[in-house]
Design a protein around this motif. Structure first.
Motif, short mmCIF file in Angstrom:
data_model
loop_
_atom_site.label_atom_id
_atom_site.label_comp_id
_atom_site.label_asym_id
_atom_site.label_seq_id
_atom_site.Cartn_x
_atom_site.Cartn_y
_atom_site.Cartn_z
N ILE A 76 4.43 2.72 3.33
CA ILE A 76 3.44 2.71 2.25
C ILE A 76 3.99 1.77 1.17
CG2 ILE A 76 2.15 4.11 0.60
CD1 ILE A 76 3.03 6.55 2.44
N HIS A 77 3.27 0.71 0.88
CA HIS A 77 3.77 -0.32 -0.04
C HIS A 77 2.93 -0.41 -1.31
CE1 HIS A 77 6.32 -3.16 2.70
NE2 HIS A 77 6.73 -1.92 2.73
N GLU A 78 3.62 -0.86 -2.33
CA GLU A 78 2.98 -1.21 -3.59
C GLU A 78 3.18 -2.70 -3.79
OE1 GLU A 78 3.37 0.54 -8.04
OE2 GLU A 78 5.23 -0.05 -7.07
N ARG A 87 5.44 -9.12 -5.86
CA ARG A 87 6.46 -8.39 -5.12
C ARG A 87 5.85 -7.17 -4.42
NH1 ARG A 87 11.46 -10.12 -6.42
NH2 ARG A 87 11.70 -11.19 -8.41
N MET A 88 6.43 -6.86 -3.26
CA MET A 88 6.05 -5.66 -2.54
C MET A 88 7.25 -4.75 -2.47
SD MET A 88 3.85 -6.50 0.81
CE MET A 88 5.19 -7.23 1.71
N ARG A 89 7.00 -3.45 -2.59
CA ARG A 89 8.12 -2.53 -2.36
C ARG A 89 7.59 -1.26 -1.71
NH1 ARG A 89 9.08 1.67 -6.10
NH2 ARG A 89 7.46 1.75 -7.69
N TYR A 110 -1.81 -1.30 -3.53
CA TYR A 110 -1.23 -0.43 -2.50
C TYR A 110 -1.74 -0.83 -1.12
CZ TYR A 110 -0.26 2.71 -6.45
OH TYR A 110 0.17 3.25 -7.62
N HIS A 111 -0.92 -0.67 -0.12
CA HIS A 111 -1.37 -0.92 1.26
C HIS A 111 -0.43 -0.23 2.23
CE1 HIS A 111 1.39 -4.16 0.10
NE2 HIS A 111 1.81 -4.14 1.37
N LEU A 112 -0.89 -0.08 3.44
CA LEU A 112 -0.02 0.35 4.53
C LEU A 112 0.53 -0.90 5.18
CD1 LEU A 112 -2.33 3.08 6.11
CD2 LEU A 112 -0.41 3.45 4.54
N MET A 113 1.85 -0.98 5.28
CA MET A 113 2.48 -2.15 5.92
C MET A 113 2.79 -1.75 7.35
SD MET A 113 3.29 -4.92 4.13
CE MET A 113 3.43 -6.49 4.91
N ILE A 114 2.16 -2.44 8.28
CA ILE A 114 2.25 -2.06 9.69
C ILE A 114 3.14 -3.07 10.41
CG2 ILE A 114 0.91 -1.73 11.81
CD1 ILE A 114 -1.50 -1.24 9.69
CU LIG Z 1 3.67 -4.67 2.15
#
Ligand SMILES: [Cu+2]
Length: 168
Positions: A76-78, A87-89, A110-114
């Motif tokens: 789960i990314h921001e 930036r993503m974390r 926000y996103h789900l990083m797959i």
């Molecule tokens: Cu991401």
């Protein structure tokens, strides 16, 4: 008569739309709207997943983690801009879902990083993801695979896709 025909046509086109968006689900107080992931070409190692999560309850909940039988891992990314740099974390503590709030996972936020999907991600097909909530529990969700992207070229692809699928 014209009005009547228009009505018939609308109803006719409603069925494929309903079928394509049948992935909208609700478990307990959590309603999920329009879960979808970005289609990628077959050698892509990563893609992102989006949806809106509506916590309809009186208590806060939390999206703790996500998992798919068709990916090595999901985080789960921001995403946000810090000092002019995007930036993503990973959200190690999960994503807060305040009571009554609609939290959007959407491009630029926000996103789900797959990571490492195990099959080609083809627009129009389904990608299964299990979402684990602190209170609502675990739900298996069919994410629609969609041709979405950033920038002008991607927008054109998007429109092109709509023309063929009649999904709007
Ligand atoms: Cu991401």
């Amino acid at each position: 008569m014209k009005f009547f025909l228009n009505g018939l046509i609308s109803v006719f086109f409603l069925f494929p739309v309903v079928a394509l968006h049948a992935a909208d689900v609700k478990v307990g107080e959590i309603a999920l709207v329009a879960p979808h992931i970005r289609a990628m070409n077959s050698n892509a190692q990563v893609t992102s997943g989006y949806l809106q999560i509506h916590n309809q309850g009186a208590e806060p909940d939390q999206l703790l983690k996500a998992h798919s039988p068709q990916a090595t891992r999901i985080e789960i990314h921001e995403m946000r801009v810090e000092n002019d740099v995007m930036r993503m974390r990973p959200l190690e503590q999960g994503l807060e879902l305040p009571a009554g709030a609609i939290v959007s996972l959407a491009p630029g936020g926000y996103h789900l990083m797959i990571f490492e999907p195990t099959a080609p991600l083809i627009a129009g097909e389904i990608f299964p993801i299990e979402l684990h909530f602190a209170k609502a529990g675990t739900m298996s969700v069919d994410f629609a695979i969609k041709a979405i992207g950033k920038g002008k070229e991607a927008t054109q692809h998007h429109d092109h896709q709509h023309d063929h699928n009649h999904d709007h």
